[in-house]
Design a protein around this motif. Structure first.
Motif, PDB file in Angstrom:
ATOM      1  N   VAL A 105      -6.406   1.918  -3.285  1.00 18.93           N
ATOM      2  CA  VAL A 105      -5.211   1.731  -4.108  1.00 18.93           C
ATOM      3  C   VAL A 105      -5.547   0.854  -5.305  1.00 18.93           C
ATOM      4  O   VAL A 105      -6.210  -0.181  -5.164  1.00 18.93           O
ATOM      5  CB  VAL A 105      -4.061   1.077  -3.303  1.00 18.93           C
ATOM      6  N   GLU A 146       1.229  -2.296  -7.491  1.00 22.98           N
ATOM      7  CA  GLU A 146       0.621  -1.007  -7.802  1.00 22.98           C
ATOM      8  C   GLU A 146       0.668  -0.724  -9.307  1.00 22.98           C
ATOM      9  O   GLU A 146       1.680  -0.980  -9.965  1.00 22.98           O
ATOM     10  CB  GLU A 146       1.341   0.108  -7.051  1.00 22.98           C
ATOM     11  N   SER A 200      -3.387   6.019  -6.003  1.00 26.78           N
ATOM     12  CA  SER A 200      -4.237   5.835  -4.832  1.00 26.78           C
ATOM     13  C   SER A 200      -4.811   7.158  -4.369  1.00 26.78           C
ATOM     14  O   SER A 200      -4.357   8.230  -4.769  1.00 26.78           O
ATOM     15  CB  SER A 200      -3.424   5.212  -3.692  1.00 26.78           C
ATOM     16  N   ASN A 258       0.826  -1.215   0.000  1.00 22.88           N
ATOM     17  CA  ASN A 258       0.000   0.000   0.000  1.00 22.88           C
ATOM     18  C   ASN A 258       0.854   1.256   0.000  1.00 22.88           C
ATOM     19  O   ASN A 258       2.046   1.226   0.328  1.00 22.88           O
ATOM     20  CB  ASN A 258      -0.983  -0.004   1.178  1.00 22.88           C
TER      21      ASN A 258
END
Length: 507
Positions: A420, A429, A438, A119
């Motif tokens: 995200v 990601e 995000s 994250n």
């Protein structure tokens, strides 16, 4: 079903054969149903031919090849956790983080590293250590640090640190023992845990400050985190910190034959009994055995490659379209949970139903870190997650299209919430021209809030007019999926009186 001599039935779709009749006619005692094998058996993997139950050479070869495939397929799914954490370790090593006193900092984790569903919201501190080299290891956890976890080389839970750990967020000294280490006489002064493996991963989390800055968290790591072998407690080596949030490196296991090479590294390094005999037998049946060179024949290698591809197809299906209805958070909605079953050991019904193999495979395909804290319902503490991969029409999310997600008012997060976006290929990601893929209610102070208190998030290649502060960029010709995280989740999340809406396609 066809009927054999003496009124017995053959399996559905199998033809009665002359050989079967002759065999049954030679017995005076009635033959139990299902014992006889026809001369010809057609299956999904091919046709088997027998003479009076004796397979010809081609049939025996087919049977053995299929067994190799099954063993390789099950090894891929069952030992995925070991290969996953091994590649995490190798990823650290490749950027120079390869000893107990070297800490990878990610403040925050950007989209350059390939890192399973990491994250952008917390400040990670990540360390690998090898107890066969250090002996008993001391980890001095700073006060005020967020939740941390130690996992072994099979991604099994060893200990929690920080708020969910025995120090309860006040900080403290942990003593980690290897498989055969003796506890020092002064171990009463430590929180003592034993790992069944030599290699272990410590992942720590700290939070952004009230202004969304990571600086305070980074300083806490650098000032107060100390890791050293117990025998060096009076001459502790200097800690080293490597900022890696924007570096380019990979921590995700391969999805081809290389997977088995990665897995074999773990089998050769770790003590022989870190896996139970059943699982060890699965791996050794296709050539991975401690102390034995891994050198499959070209034919077996080809079979293993195919088995991985079939396993990947299953894992990708389980992640995005789970067939287990208990994976869905709400009736009639597309949201699912990454943590199916409520057990960090993936046990069904407290163990009565054995291990939920689908839930475990899905989790380790998608994510990292194994701790009981991930499945506990603790209002106001820790974090909770919702995964979304399809829109309200049950279609996969397309980076070339535009979407809107409405989060109703009173989002149940005492601390903050985040959303995200991830790349379905890497489960990392999504890489775009935005700084971070995000939105975070603590960091992004300019998020627009609707008059009714709800928040609309927008997704697409370009920001909609006047909505850039609520927009996350996606990439044409690429899919995407996302995780909603609630930090300090409130009761309305657990009792489901608050629910996120499905993602709506706008064009």
């Amino acid at each position: 079903m066809s009927t054999l001599a003496n009124g017995l039935s053959s399996p559905m779709g199998f033809a009665e054969t002359t050989a079967s009749k002759k065999v049954s006619q030679n017995f005076t005692t009635p033959i139990p149903s299902g014992i006889l094998t026809p001369d010809t058996v057609k299956t999904r993997i091919g046709t088997f031919n027998f003479f009076d139950g004796l397979p010809d050479k081609a049939s025996a070869k087919l049977a053995y090849e299929n067994l190799d495939f099954i063993r390789a397929y099950e090894t891929f799914l069952s030992l995925m956790p070991a290969a996953s954490i091994e590649m995490l370790r190798q990823g650290h090593t490749k950027i120079g983080v390869d000893d107990y006193n070297e800490v990878m900092l990610m403040s925050p984790l950007g989209s350059n590293p390939i890192f399973l569903t990491g994250n952008t919201d917390t400040v990670y501190g990540s360390v690998f250590f090898d107890l066969s080299k250090t002996g008993p290891l001391v980890i001095n956890i700073p006060a005020g640090l967020g939740p941390g976890t130690i996992n072994d080389a099979f991604f099994r839970f060893v200990a929690d640190t920080g708020a969910p750990g025995p120090d309860r967020g006040k900080g403290g000294k942990y003593l980690i023992l290897g498989p055969s280490d003796q506890a020092p006489s002064e171990s009463k002064d430590y929180f003592v845990f034993r790992s069944p493996t030599y290699s272990n991963w410590l992942i720590m989390r700290a939070f952004l400050d009230e202004n969304g800055s990571p600086d305070k968290a980074v300083q806490s790591y650098k000032s107060d985190l100390h890791i050293y072998p117990y025998h060096l407690k009076d001459s502790q080596p200097e800690m080293k910190f490597i900022e890696a949030g924007d570096l380019v490196f990979n921590t995700v296991h391969a999805n081809n034959f290389q997977f088995f090479v990665e897995l074999n590294e773990v089998i050769q390094r770790e003590p022989i009994n870190f896996l139970d005999p059943e699982i060890r037998g699965l791996a050794s049946s296709i050539g991975m055995e401690k102390g034995v060179p891994f050198n499959p024949t070209p034919a077996l290698r080809s079979t293993m490659e195919e088995a991985v591809q079939v396993g990947v197809a299953y894992a990708r299906s389980e992640m995005t379209r789970p067939r287990d209805r208990s994976a869905y958070l709400y009736d009639g909605k597309q949201w699912t949970t990454p943590f199916v079953g409520g057990s960090h050991e993936w046990l069904r019904d407290g163990g009565k139903g054995g291990r939920n193999l689908d839930a475990r495979a899905m989790y380790f395909w998608l994510a990292t870190v194994n701790t009981p804290a991930m499945v506990l319902e603790m209002p106001g503490v820790g974090s909770q997650y919702g995964l979304i991969a399809t829109d309200s029409q049950k279609k996969f999310l397309n980076g070339g299209k535009n979407y809107r997600l409405n989060l109703p008012a009173n989002i149940p997060a005492k601390d903050f919430w985040s959303f995200v976006v991830y790349d379905p290929q890497t489960r990392s990601e999504l890489q775009t021209t935005q700084a971070l893929p995000s939105k975070n209610s603590k960091r992004d102070k300019d998020i627009l809030i609707n008059d009714d208190g709800s928040v609309d998030l927008y997704f697409g290649p370009k920001a909609p007019n006047g909505k850039a502060s609520n927009w996350i960029q996606t990439i044409p010709e690429k899919g995407w999926f996302a995780l909603l995280r609630l930090y300090g989740p409130l009761e309305s999340w657990f009792d489901k009186s608050w629910q996120p809406n499905d993602i709506q396609k706008l064009d």
